[in-house]
Design a protein around this motif. Structure first.
Motif, PDB file in Angstrom:
ATOM      1  N   PRO A 197       0.810  -1.216   0.000  1.00  0.00           N
ATOM      2  CA  PRO A 197       0.000   0.000   0.000  1.00  0.00           C
ATOM      3  C   PRO A 197       0.841   1.263   0.000  1.00  0.00           C
ATOM      4  O   PRO A 197       0.462   2.266  -0.589  1.00  0.00           O
ATOM      5  N   ALA A 198       2.027   1.196   0.650  1.00  0.00           N
ATOM      6  CA  ALA A 198       2.877   2.387   0.701  1.00  0.00           C
ATOM      7  C   ALA A 198       3.449   2.727  -0.650  1.00  0.00           C
ATOM      8  O   ALA A 198       3.844   3.863  -0.908  1.00  0.00           O
ATOM      9  N   ASP A 199       3.526   1.716  -1.529  1.00  0.00           N
ATOM     10  CA  ASP A 199       4.085   1.939  -2.865  1.00  0.00           C
ATOM     11  C   ASP A 199       3.030   2.175  -3.915  1.00  0.00           C
ATOM     12  O   ASP A 199       3.336   2.282  -5.100  1.00  0.00           O
ATOM     13  N   THR A 200       1.740   2.237  -3.500  1.00  0.00           N
ATOM     14  CA  THR A 200       0.666   2.422  -4.471  1.00  0.00           C
ATOM     15  C   THR A 200       0.828   3.763  -5.152  1.00  0.00           C
ATOM     16  O   THR A 200       0.969   4.784  -4.484  1.00  0.00           O
ATOM     17  N   PRO A 201       0.858   3.821  -6.503  1.00  0.00           N
ATOM     18  CA  PRO A 201       1.074   5.078  -7.206  1.00  0.00           C
ATOM     19  C   PRO A 201      -0.021   6.078  -6.893  1.00  0.00           C
ATOM     20  O   PRO A 201      -1.184   5.726  -6.698  1.00  0.00           O
ATOM     21  N   ALA A 202       0.362   7.347  -6.812  1.00  0.00           N
ATOM     22  CA  ALA A 202      -0.601   8.418  -6.613  1.00  0.00           C
ATOM     23  C   ALA A 202      -1.518   8.508  -7.816  1.00  0.00           C
ATOM     24  O   ALA A 202      -1.139   8.149  -8.943  1.00  0.00           O
ATOM     25  N   PRO A 225      -3.743   7.992 -17.555  1.00  0.00           N
ATOM     26  CA  PRO A 225      -3.107   7.867 -18.872  1.00  0.00           C
ATOM     27  C   PRO A 225      -3.041   9.212 -19.573  1.00  0.00           C
ATOM     28  O   PRO A 225      -3.980  10.005 -19.506  1.00  0.00           O
ATOM     29  N   GLU A 226      -1.892   9.463 -20.231  1.00  0.00           N
ATOM     30  CA  GLU A 226      -1.749  10.702 -20.982  1.00  0.00           C
ATOM     31  C   GLU A 226      -2.640  10.685 -22.207  1.00  0.00           C
ATOM     32  O   GLU A 226      -3.065  11.719 -22.694  1.00  0.00           O
ATOM     33  N   GLU A 227      -2.893   9.466 -22.736  1.00  0.00           N
ATOM     34  CA  GLU A 227      -3.753   9.308 -23.898  1.00  0.00           C
ATOM     35  C   GLU A 227      -4.553   8.025 -23.717  1.00  0.00           C
ATOM     36  O   GLU A 227      -4.154   7.144 -22.963  1.00  0.00           O
ATOM     37  N   THR A 240      12.374  -6.697 -10.812  1.00  0.00           N
ATOM     38  CA  THR A 240      11.658  -6.499 -12.072  1.00  0.00           C
ATOM     39  C   THR A 240      10.153  -6.364 -11.896  1.00  0.00           C
ATOM     40  O   THR A 240       9.457  -5.952 -12.828  1.00  0.00           O
ATOM     41  N   ALA A 241       9.638  -6.700 -10.705  1.00  0.00           N
ATOM     42  CA  ALA A 241       8.206  -6.518 -10.461  1.00  0.00           C
ATOM     43  C   ALA A 241       7.836  -5.030 -10.506  1.00  0.00           C
ATOM     44  O   ALA A 241       6.678  -4.671 -10.730  1.00  0.00           O
ATOM     45  N   ARG A 242       8.843  -4.169 -10.307  1.00  0.00           N
ATOM     46  CA  ARG A 242       8.582  -2.721 -10.316  1.00  0.00           C
ATOM     47  C   ARG A 242       8.560  -2.145 -11.732  1.00  0.00           C
ATOM     48  O   ARG A 242       8.153  -1.005 -11.930  1.00  0.00           O
ATOM     49  N   ILE A 243       9.029  -2.933 -12.699  1.00  0.00           N
ATOM     50  CA  ILE A 243       9.030  -2.461 -14.085  1.00  0.00           C
ATOM     51  C   ILE A 243       7.669  -2.750 -14.704  1.00  0.00           C
ATOM     52  O   ILE A 243       7.231  -3.892 -14.751  1.00  0.00           O
ATOM     53  N   GLN A 244       6.996  -1.716 -15.190  1.00  0.00           N
ATOM     54  CA  GLN A 244       5.668  -1.864 -15.759  1.00  0.00           C
ATOM     55  C   GLN A 244       5.596  -1.142 -17.098  1.00  0.00           C
ATOM     56  O   GLN A 244       6.533  -0.443 -17.480  1.00  0.00           O
ATOM     57  N   ILE A 296       7.720   2.250 -20.918  1.00  0.00           N
ATOM     58  CA  ILE A 296       8.175   1.420 -19.811  1.00  0.00           C
ATOM     59  C   ILE A 296       8.452   2.360 -18.646  1.00  0.00           C
ATOM     60  O   ILE A 296       9.201   3.344 -18.797  1.00  0.00           O
ATOM     61  N   ASN A 297       7.862   2.076 -17.488  1.00  0.00           N
ATOM     62  CA  ASN A 297       8.040   2.985 -16.367  1.00  0.00           C
ATOM     63  C   ASN A 297       8.325   2.230 -15.078  1.00  0.00           C
ATOM     64  O   ASN A 297       8.287   0.992 -15.029  1.00  0.00           O
ATOM     65  N   LEU A 298       8.594   3.000 -14.041  1.00  0.00           N
ATOM     66  CA  LEU A 298       8.907   2.455 -12.730  1.00  0.00           C
ATOM     67  C   LEU A 298       7.698   2.606 -11.817  1.00  0.00           C
ATOM     68  O   LEU A 298       7.141   3.707 -11.688  1.00  0.00           O
ATOM     69  N   ASP A 299       7.265   1.508 -11.219  1.00  0.00           N
ATOM     70  CA  ASP A 299       6.154   1.507 -10.258  1.00  0.00           C
ATOM     71  C   ASP A 299       4.849   2.023 -10.845  1.00  0.00           C
ATOM     72  O   ASP A 299       3.991   2.531 -10.122  1.00  0.00           O
ATOM     73  N   GLY A 300       4.671   1.937 -12.167  1.00  0.00           N
ATOM     74  CA  GLY A 300       3.433   2.374 -12.787  1.00  0.00           C
ATOM     75  C   GLY A 300       3.262   3.872 -12.849  1.00  0.00           C
ATOM     76  O   GLY A 300       2.157   4.362 -13.124  1.00  0.00           O
ATOM     77  N   LYS A 301       4.330   4.627 -12.638  1.00  0.00           N
ATOM     78  CA  LYS A 301       4.233   6.079 -12.611  1.00  0.00           C
ATOM     79  C   LYS A 301       4.720   6.685 -13.927  1.00  0.00           C
ATOM     80  O   LYS A 301       5.854   6.447 -14.346  1.00  0.00           O
ATOM     81  N   VAL A 302       3.874   7.483 -14.555  1.00  0.00           N
ATOM     82  CA  VAL A 302       4.279   8.116 -15.815  1.00  0.00           C
ATOM     83  C   VAL A 302       5.348   9.170 -15.584  1.00  0.00           C
ATOM     84  O   VAL A 302       6.037   9.588 -16.517  1.00  0.00           O
ATOM     85  N   THR A 303       5.477   9.633 -14.333  1.00  0.00           N
ATOM     86  CA  THR A 303       6.538  10.597 -14.018  1.00  0.00           C
ATOM     87  C   THR A 303       7.887   9.910 -13.856  1.00  0.00           C
ATOM     88  O   THR A 303       8.900  10.570 -13.655  1.00  0.00           O
TER      89      THR A 303
END
Length: 373
Positions: free
Chosen positions: A244-249, A255-257, A284-288, A298-305
């Motif tokens: 839960p602490a790592d859940t993306p904001a 999605p940007e598009e 690699t579970a953090r690569i999404q 390809i991003n880290l922890d599901g974050k587009v930032t």
């Protein structure tokens, strides 16, 4: 410290200081001598690592090779060194090593610029160095398999008799893989006919062979994709439950598009290739990934930032490109075109650099500050 850890330390030094290295001597001191030490050889013992080793030929005096690695007072490996800014492809570099090899009793020769290490021996003709290296090691792009091969040449593992067979197998494997790559990209008529003879009962005319050429190319790629997917699923298993602490904001995951439904096998292969490259850097579970109409990200922890890279596929022209953030704060990207997905491995060092930057504490604090505004 194991060999792979020592090599990682050298790789980091190469990445950070290569631009400051001006010549061959500096390359030897900064990169090559630490490499020899990682191998277990004593660079401060001239009886073991002999600098400027005499390799005089009949009628030609003053020939010296940069280093001769010796055991029991006999040279076992000759090493010809160049500046880290020099390209080893120039024929004169290998020809120098070729002369030295013939003049000594060493069984192996290494041509290096402190980044690429090319290994040669005399498989084709005794005492005559082969034109082609049987093994190549890149300090900026290596895996467990290449480190294991490199370890065979370390002081503690060196066995000349065993290495002769290893060298022969490595050379033949390298050549077979090259043929396979050629056939995958552009199957020859003979290669196509082999498959046609097993699946087509009609007359194998030129037009039939040409038609099957594209079918075979596509079938082989799909088969390889299936194998890659299967292997990664075996290794990765079930993805762990998110912390839960790592859940993306929420603002990170919007999605940007609009996303395209589903994902094609080529994009899935991209995802697995990049995961395999980054496996030594991060869980690699953090690569999404995020699949949009204009790019596959390809991003880290599901974050587009926290974008590692973006790939763009032009379905009309068939052209592909990969973009890696050059400046996270401004959003600028460094983009390069690729002809095949295998070329992604050619930018592995930049992908690793990108993920290292994204996992730095300094970046985290900047990202959190940006997200809180």
């Amino acid at each position: 410290m194991d060999l792979i850890d020592k090599l990682k330390a050298i790789a980091q030094k190469v990445e950070t200081s290569r631009s400051q290295i001006q010549n061959e001597q500096a390359t030897k001191t900064a990169f090559i001598m630490p490499f020899l030490q990682a191998w277990g050889y004593d660079v401060f013992n001239p009886m073991e690592v002999h600098p400027e080793y005499s390799a005089d030929l009949t009628g030609l005096k003053g020939e010296k090779v940069d280093y001769a690695i010796c055991l029991d007072n006999q040279p076992i490996i000759l090493m010809e060194c160049k500046s880290c800014h020099q390209n080893l492809e120039h024929p004169k570099h290998s020809s120098q090593l070729h002369r030295y090899f013939n003049a000594t009793g060493a069984n192996f020769g290494v041509l290096t610029n402190g980044i690429i290490y090319r290994f040669y021996t005399d498989i084709v003709k005794d005492n005559i160095m082969d034109d082609k290296p049987f093994f190549e090691f890149n300090i900026l792009d290596f895996d467990d398999s290449s480190v294991n091969e490199l370890k065979r040449f370390s002081k503690s593992s060196f066995n000349s008799d065993e290495l002769e067979e290893v060298a022969r197998n490595l050379l033949h494997t390298k050549e077979v893989k090259k043929v396979i790559a050629q056939q995958l990209n552009d199957p020859s008529p003979e290669f196509v006919k082999f498959f046609v003879s097993h699946v087509y009962s009609g007359v194998r005319t030129a037009s039939v062979v040409e038609k099957f050429k594209e079918i075979i190319k596509r079938s082989l790629k799909e088969y390889i994709n299936d194998i890659i997917k299967e292997k990664f699923e075996e290794v990765l298993g079930k993805e762990p439950e998110p912390n839960p602490a790592d859940t993306p904001a929420a603002e990170d995951t919007l999605p940007e598009e609009p996303e395209e439904p589903g994902i094609n096998p080529e994009k899935l292969e991209v995802f697995y290739i990049i995961k395999s490259i980054l496996r030594e850097e991060i869980n690699t579970a953090r690569i999404q990934f995020k699949d949009t109409r204009s790019y596959f990200g390809i991003n880290l922890d599901g974050k587009v930032t926290k974008t590692v890279c973006r790939l763009r596929f032009n379905e009309k022209t068939g052209k592909k490109s990969i973009s890696i953030p050059d400046n996270v704060e401004t959003g600028k990207e460094a983009t390069t075109n690729i002809d095949s997905l295998d070329e992604i491995y050619g930018v592995a060092v930049f992908l690793k650099s990108s993920i290292r930057y994204l996992t730095q504490d300094i970046y985290k604090s900047k990202s959190e500050k940006t997200e809180s505004i």
